[in-house]
Design a protein around this motif. Sequence first.
Motif, PDB file in Angstrom:
ATOM      1  N   GLU A 101       0.852  -1.184   0.000  1.00  0.00           N
ATOM      2  CA  GLU A 101       0.000   0.000   0.000  1.00  0.00           C
ATOM      3  C   GLU A 101       0.892   1.239   0.000  1.00  0.00           C
ATOM      4  OE1 GLU A 101      -3.660   1.938   2.650  1.00  0.00           O
ATOM      5  OE2 GLU A 101      -2.282   0.492   3.549  1.00  0.00           O
ATOM      6  N   VAL A 102       0.677   2.140  -0.953  1.00  0.00           N
ATOM      7  CA  VAL A 102       1.459   3.369  -1.078  1.00  0.00           C
ATOM      8  C   VAL A 102       0.604   4.541  -0.613  1.00  0.00           C
ATOM      9  CG1 VAL A 102       2.752   4.870  -2.631  1.00  0.00           C
ATOM     10  CG2 VAL A 102       2.702   2.395  -3.039  1.00  0.00           C
ATOM     11  N   ILE A 103       1.048   5.225   0.440  1.00  0.00           N
ATOM     12  CA  ILE A 103       0.298   6.353   0.986  1.00  0.00           C
ATOM     13  C   ILE A 103       1.258   7.512   1.257  1.00  0.00           C
ATOM     14  CG2 ILE A 103      -1.481   4.876   1.994  1.00  0.00           C
ATOM     15  CD1 ILE A 103      -0.160   5.218   4.694  1.00  0.00           C
ATOM     16  N   PRO A 104       0.732   8.725   1.443  1.00  0.00           N
ATOM     17  CA  PRO A 104       1.614   9.873   1.730  1.00  0.00           C
ATOM     18  C   PRO A 104       2.428   9.668   3.001  1.00  0.00           C
ATOM     19  CG  PRO A 104      -0.567  10.629   1.099  1.00  0.00           C
ATOM     20  CD  PRO A 104      -0.677   9.148   1.283  1.00  0.00           C
ATOM     21  N   LEU A 105       3.621  10.233   3.013  1.00  0.00           N
ATOM     22  CA  LEU A 105       4.502  10.146   4.179  1.00  0.00           C
ATOM     23  C   LEU A 105       4.162  11.286   5.134  1.00  0.00           C
ATOM     24  CD1 LEU A 105       6.963   8.789   5.556  1.00  0.00           C
ATOM     25  CD2 LEU A 105       8.421  10.363   4.285  1.00  0.00           C
ATOM     26  N   SER A 125       8.704  14.266   2.741  1.00  0.00           N
ATOM     27  CA  SER A 125       7.340  14.050   2.261  1.00  0.00           C
ATOM     28  C   SER A 125       7.168  14.478   0.811  1.00  0.00           C
ATOM     29  CB  SER A 125       6.347  14.800   3.152  1.00  0.00           C
ATOM     30  OG  SER A 125       6.610  16.191   3.149  1.00  0.00           O
ATOM     31  N   ARG A 126       8.030  15.370   0.332  1.00  0.00           N
ATOM     32  CA  ARG A 126       7.960  15.830  -1.057  1.00  0.00           C
ATOM     33  C   ARG A 126       8.447  14.764  -2.031  1.00  0.00           C
ATOM     34  NH1 ARG A 126      11.844  20.498  -2.010  1.00  0.00           N
ATOM     35  NH2 ARG A 126      10.760  21.224  -0.125  1.00  0.00           N
ATOM     36  N   HIS A 127       9.425  13.986  -1.618  1.00  0.00           N
ATOM     37  CA  HIS A 127      10.053  13.035  -2.540  1.00  0.00           C
ATOM     38  C   HIS A 127       9.792  11.564  -2.198  1.00  0.00           C
ATOM     39  CE1 HIS A 127      12.325  16.219  -4.531  1.00  0.00           C
ATOM     40  NE2 HIS A 127      12.612  16.708  -3.337  1.00  0.00           N
ATOM     41  N   CYS A 128       9.298  11.305  -1.008  1.00  0.00           N
ATOM     42  CA  CYS A 128       9.109   9.921  -0.565  1.00  0.00           C
ATOM     43  C   CYS A 128       7.654   9.656  -0.203  1.00  0.00           C
ATOM     44  CB  CYS A 128       9.997   9.610   0.648  1.00  0.00           C
ATOM     45  SG  CYS A 128      11.757   9.861   0.377  1.00  0.00           S
ATOM     46  N   CYS A 129       7.336   8.396  -0.004  1.00  0.00           N
ATOM     47  CA  CYS A 129       6.011   7.993   0.425  1.00  0.00           C
ATOM     48  C   CYS A 129       6.160   6.988   1.574  1.00  0.00           C
ATOM     49  CB  CYS A 129       5.248   7.344  -0.726  1.00  0.00           C
ATOM     50  SG  CYS A 129       6.046   5.839  -1.368  1.00  0.00           S
ATOM     51  N   ARG A 130       5.044   6.586   2.122  1.00  0.00           N
ATOM     52  CA  ARG A 130       5.042   5.521   3.123  1.00  0.00           C
ATOM     53  C   ARG A 130       4.548   4.258   2.448  1.00  0.00           C
ATOM     54  NH1 ARG A 130       2.959   5.023   9.290  1.00  0.00           N
ATOM     55  NH2 ARG A 130       2.251   2.859   9.237  1.00  0.00           N
ATOM     56  N   TYR A 140       4.467  -4.660   7.864  1.00  0.00           N
ATOM     57  CA  TYR A 140       5.532  -3.715   8.161  1.00  0.00           C
ATOM     58  C   TYR A 140       5.232  -2.382   7.480  1.00  0.00           C
ATOM     59  CZ  TYR A 140       8.095  -7.990   9.379  1.00  0.00           C
ATOM     60  OH  TYR A 140       8.475  -9.195   9.920  1.00  0.00           O
ATOM     61  N   PHE A 141       5.991  -1.363   7.831  1.00  0.00           N
ATOM     62  CA  PHE A 141       5.893  -0.088   7.127  1.00  0.00           C
ATOM     63  C   PHE A 141       7.298   0.483   6.985  1.00  0.00           C
ATOM     64  CE2 PHE A 141       5.196   0.755  11.630  1.00  0.00           C
ATOM     65  CZ  PHE A 141       6.049   1.820  11.901  1.00  0.00           C
ATOM     66  N   ALA A 142       7.508   1.259   5.927  1.00  0.00           N
ATOM     67  CA  ALA A 142       8.836   1.802   5.648  1.00  0.00           C
ATOM     68  C   ALA A 142       8.708   3.010   4.739  1.00  0.00           C
ATOM     69  CB  ALA A 142       9.719   0.732   4.990  1.00  0.00           C
ATOM     70  N   VAL A 143       9.804   3.745   4.611  1.00  0.00           N
ATOM     71  CA  VAL A 143       9.889   4.856   3.663  1.00  0.00           C
ATOM     72  C   VAL A 143      10.074   4.276   2.264  1.00  0.00           C
ATOM     73  CG1 VAL A 143      11.209   6.889   2.957  1.00  0.00           C
ATOM     74  CG2 VAL A 143      10.924   6.363   5.400  1.00  0.00           C
ATOM     75  N   GLY A 144       9.355   4.820   1.295  1.00  0.00           N
ATOM     76  CA  GLY A 144       9.500   4.368  -0.085  1.00  0.00           C
ATOM     77  C   GLY A 144       9.982   5.499  -0.974  1.00  0.00           C
ATOM     78  N   PHE A 145      10.912   5.180  -1.864  1.00  0.00           N
ATOM     79  CA  PHE A 145      11.422   6.162  -2.827  1.00  0.00           C
ATOM     80  C   PHE A 145      11.236   5.563  -4.219  1.00  0.00           C
ATOM     81  CE2 PHE A 145      14.926   8.120  -5.319  1.00  0.00           C
ATOM     82  CZ  PHE A 145      14.580   9.457  -5.160  1.00  0.00           C
ATOM     83  N   PRO A 146      10.383   6.159  -5.070  1.00  0.00           N
ATOM     84  CA  PRO A 146      10.043   5.542  -6.358  1.00  0.00           C
ATOM     85  C   PRO A 146      11.172   5.606  -7.386  1.00  0.00           C
ATOM     86  CG  PRO A 146       9.021   7.702  -6.170  1.00  0.00           C
ATOM     87  CD  PRO A 146       9.667   7.422  -4.844  1.00  0.00           C
TER      88      PRO A 146
END
Length: 279
Positions: A101-105, A125-130, A140-146
């Motif tokens: 699941e991709v959501i705002p950070l 929050s501008r460049h990454c997502c949760r 689990y949850f983590a920082v995502g960078f596309p």
Amino acid sequence: DFLARLGHEPVRRSGNELWYIAPYRGERTPSFRVNVAKQLWYDFGLGKGGDIFTLAGEFLQSNDFMEQAKFIAEAANMTVTGWEKPAYLPKPTEPVFEDVEVIPLLRSPLTDYLAERGIPIVIASRHCCRLNYGMRGKRYFAVGFPNMAGGYEVRSRYFKGCIPPKSISLVKANDIPTGECLVFEGFMDFLSVVTLGITGNADCLVLNSLANVEKAAGLLDGYGRIGCFLDRDEAGRRTLAALVGRYGERVTDRSSLYDGCKDLNEYLQLTTKNKKTTI
């Protein structure tokens, strides 16, 4: 790092201790512990433990030190002249991410972790997502960078990986073509340079792995200036040399900015710490 290269990731962390499903035998409850401070492991199921060499010996079922050293070198993709490949090398397996699941950070323990590394939430929050995801039956949850192929670099305090496909990431400064591109090994260094405010009007290309240099070549061909913020280690120097070999004087080594540090994020953390101390 050695275990990760062999396809094994920790199930949980407690202080300086990482717990794994035993990597060389079957079990359901993790009983294999790694103390990251002491760099030692212990398998409670077998009642055995030791350092990285004895761990390699468990994989090989060999007490021969040279065979253990060869095995570790192969796992780390080191080229050592005169060594034959070990008789057994497990094929690395990528962790399987389920129900991603991709959501705002937003503000959370993830942004606290990034703040510890000097990255403010407004930039993160501008460049990454949760990313919320499942793995081996747990959430689990983590920082995502596309990246440009639809995958994500995944990072948290306890985990570093990638939701495939693995690829490079290009962050455009704006819609207007620019003649300069800045190159980074990982997205933490990219976020660091944005935090430091030294990107100017340049585009930014994140390799996400030094193995992606060839993928970056097609994009870099169109830039007249290429600034490299690569790690100050042997792998970073090899990558810089490869880019210089292809683009010549168009390439500038920008790593003198963080002389004395391994990478740009380490420099940012040190700079942030010094500012707080001064205040």
